[in-house]
Scaffold this active site. Structure first.
Site, PDB file in Angstrom:
ATOM      1  N   LYS A   9       0.766  -1.110  -0.011  1.00 45.95           N
ATOM      2  CA  LYS A   9       0.080   0.080   0.001  1.00 45.95           C
ATOM      3  C   LYS A   9       0.955   1.299   0.178  1.00 45.95           C
ATOM      4  O   LYS A   9       2.081   1.277   0.335  1.00 45.95           O
ATOM      5  CB  LYS A   9      -0.948   0.185   1.386  1.00 45.95           C
ATOM      6  CG  LYS A   9      -1.987  -1.029   1.127  1.00 45.95           C
ATOM      7  CD  LYS A   9      -2.841  -1.209   2.447  1.00 45.95           C
ATOM      8  CE  LYS A   9      -3.936  -2.082   2.371  1.00 45.95           C
ATOM      9  NZ  LYS A   9      -4.796  -2.169   3.549  1.00 45.95           N
ATOM     10  N   TYR A  49     -12.416  -3.056  -3.887  1.00 46.82           N
ATOM     11  CA  TYR A  49     -13.017  -2.817  -2.357  1.00 46.82           C
ATOM     12  C   TYR A  49     -14.575  -2.871  -2.227  1.00 46.82           C
ATOM     13  O   TYR A  49     -15.001  -2.266  -1.741  1.00 46.82           O
ATOM     14  CB  TYR A  49     -12.517  -1.644  -1.639  1.00 46.82           C
ATOM     15  CG  TYR A  49     -11.263  -1.744  -1.104  1.00 46.82           C
ATOM     16  CD1 TYR A  49     -10.940  -2.791  -0.150  1.00 46.82           C
ATOM     17  CD2 TYR A  49     -10.101  -0.924  -1.318  1.00 46.82           C
ATOM     18  CE1 TYR A  49      -9.513  -3.183   0.347  1.00 46.82           C
ATOM     19  CE2 TYR A  49      -9.087  -1.053  -0.757  1.00 46.82           C
ATOM     20  CZ  TYR A  49      -8.589  -2.203   0.161  1.00 46.82           C
ATOM     21  OH  TYR A  49      -7.316  -2.143   0.636  1.00 46.82           O
ATOM     22  N   PHE A  57     -15.519   3.782   6.860  1.00 45.18           N
ATOM     23  CA  PHE A  57     -14.174   4.163   6.468  1.00 45.18           C
ATOM     24  C   PHE A  57     -13.808   3.993   4.973  1.00 45.18           C
ATOM     25  O   PHE A  57     -12.761   4.331   4.499  1.00 45.18           O
ATOM     26  CB  PHE A  57     -13.143   2.978   7.305  1.00 45.18           C
ATOM     27  CG  PHE A  57     -13.404   1.600   6.899  1.00 45.18           C
ATOM     28  CD1 PHE A  57     -12.728   1.040   5.655  1.00 45.18           C
ATOM     29  CD2 PHE A  57     -14.131   1.046   7.779  1.00 45.18           C
ATOM     30  CE1 PHE A  57     -13.009  -0.210   5.421  1.00 45.18           C
ATOM     31  CE2 PHE A  57     -14.333  -0.527   7.513  1.00 45.18           C
ATOM     32  CZ  PHE A  57     -13.839  -1.106   6.200  1.00 45.18           C
ATOM     33  N   THR A  91      -5.784  -6.989  10.682  1.00 46.64           N
ATOM     34  CA  THR A  91      -6.112  -5.950  10.132  1.00 46.64           C
ATOM     35  C   THR A  91      -5.676  -4.773  10.825  1.00 46.64           C
ATOM     36  O   THR A  91      -5.060  -3.651  10.500  1.00 46.64           O
ATOM     37  CB  THR A  91      -7.500  -5.614   9.726  1.00 46.64           C
ATOM     38  OG1 THR A  91      -8.114  -6.958   9.047  1.00 46.64           O
ATOM     39  CG2 THR A  91      -7.956  -4.332   8.930  1.00 46.64           C
ATOM     40  N   ASN A 112      -1.993   0.306   7.223  1.00 44.46           N
ATOM     41  CA  ASN A 112      -1.677  -1.143   7.732  1.00 44.46           C
ATOM     42  C   ASN A 112      -0.562  -1.909   6.474  1.00 44.46           C
ATOM     43  O   ASN A 112      -0.513  -3.189   6.588  1.00 44.46           O
ATOM     44  CB  ASN A 112      -2.751  -2.018   8.182  1.00 44.46           C
ATOM     45  CG  ASN A 112      -3.782  -2.416   7.087  1.00 44.46           C
ATOM     46  OD1 ASN A 112      -3.583  -1.919   5.831  1.00 44.46           O
ATOM     47  ND2 ASN A 112      -4.914  -3.048   7.382  1.00 44.46           N
ATOM     48  N   HIS A 115      -2.107  -5.590   1.585  1.00 42.66           N
ATOM     49  CA  HIS A 115      -3.769  -6.206   1.323  1.00 42.66           C
ATOM     50  C   HIS A 115      -3.106  -7.614   0.670  1.00 42.66           C
ATOM     51  O   HIS A 115      -2.091  -7.951   0.242  1.00 42.66           O
ATOM     52  CB  HIS A 115      -4.179  -5.540   0.397  1.00 42.66           C
ATOM     53  CG  HIS A 115      -5.343  -6.289  -0.456  1.00 42.66           C
ATOM     54  ND1 HIS A 115      -6.620  -6.460   0.200  1.00 42.66           N
ATOM     55  CD2 HIS A 115      -5.393  -7.306  -1.120  1.00 42.66           C
ATOM     56  CE1 HIS A 115      -7.423  -7.250  -0.198  1.00 42.66           C
ATOM     57  NE2 HIS A 115      -6.640  -7.799  -1.266  1.00 42.66           N
ATOM     58  N   GLU A 126     -10.059 -11.078  -7.307  1.00 39.66           N
ATOM     59  CA  GLU A 126      -8.967  -9.768  -7.302  1.00 39.66           C
ATOM     60  C   GLU A 126      -8.031 -10.126  -8.335  1.00 39.66           C
ATOM     61  O   GLU A 126      -7.439  -9.424  -8.970  1.00 39.66           O
ATOM     62  CB  GLU A 126      -8.305  -9.952  -6.157  1.00 39.66           C
ATOM     63  CG  GLU A 126      -9.447  -9.546  -4.851  1.00 39.66           C
ATOM     64  CD  GLU A 126      -8.939  -9.324  -3.624  1.00 39.66           C
ATOM     65  OE1 GLU A 126      -7.850  -9.551  -3.379  1.00 39.66           O
ATOM     66  OE2 GLU A 126      -9.890  -9.100  -2.634  1.00 39.66           O
TER      67      GLU A 126
END
Ligand code: IDP
Ligand code: MG
Length: 131
Positions: A9, A49, A57, A91, A112, A115, A126
């Site tokens: 990320k 997502y 969020f 998470t 975090n 993924h 995905e």
């Protein structure tokens, strides 16, 4: 051999952690089959997502994921989906087991670091989005 999707990320990319993080996956026996770097846009994040579209969020998550580029990885290995989830950790980094990537490098439940697909079905879905 199972395949799964990993994203490194923007928080990790900004902090120059790409190499350290990829080493952890390779050290755990995973084979890197595909890898590229790209800037994300809303369109791909909405697909990726989609399960979270109604969460409070969600808008902030999309903003975060567009802060910088990400590294997209296709990895293979025995039980790869679960192995990656175990290496990534919970998470919320403050709840992650020691030695997991999120325990070591995670800053918050949002920032975090990585993924990993949640299950085999998500991994297939995905990987079709990203590769
Ligand atoms: P996962 O990445 O461990 O599968 P998910 O529940 O699928 O976790 O959430 C997707 C991503 O959304 C998380 O990795 C994290 O970046 C962000 N996120 C999840 N829950 C929260 C939250 O309560 N506040 C802020 N961000 C969150
Ligand atoms: Mg998830």
């Amino acid at each position: 051999m199972e395949r799964t999707l990993i994203l490194i990320k923007p928080d990790a990319v900004k902090r120059h952690l790409i190499g350290r993080i990829i080493s952890i996956y390779e050290d755990n026996g995973l084979i890197i089959e595909g890898m590229y770097k790209r800037q994300l846009d809303k369109a791909i994040l909405e697909k990726h997502y989609e399960e979270h579209v109604n969460r409070d969020f969600y808008p902030s998550l999309l903003e975060f994921m567009m802060e910088d580029e990400v590294i997209v990885l296709k990895v293979a290995g025995e039980n790869a989906v679960q192995v990656v989830r175990d290496i990534n950790g919970a998470t919320n980094p403050s709840k992650a087991r020691p030695a997991t990537i999120r325990y070591i490098y995670g800053e918050s439940v949002q920032r975090n670091v990585v993924h990993g697909s949640a299950n085999l079905e998500d991994a297939k879905r995905e990987l079709e989005i990203w590769f």
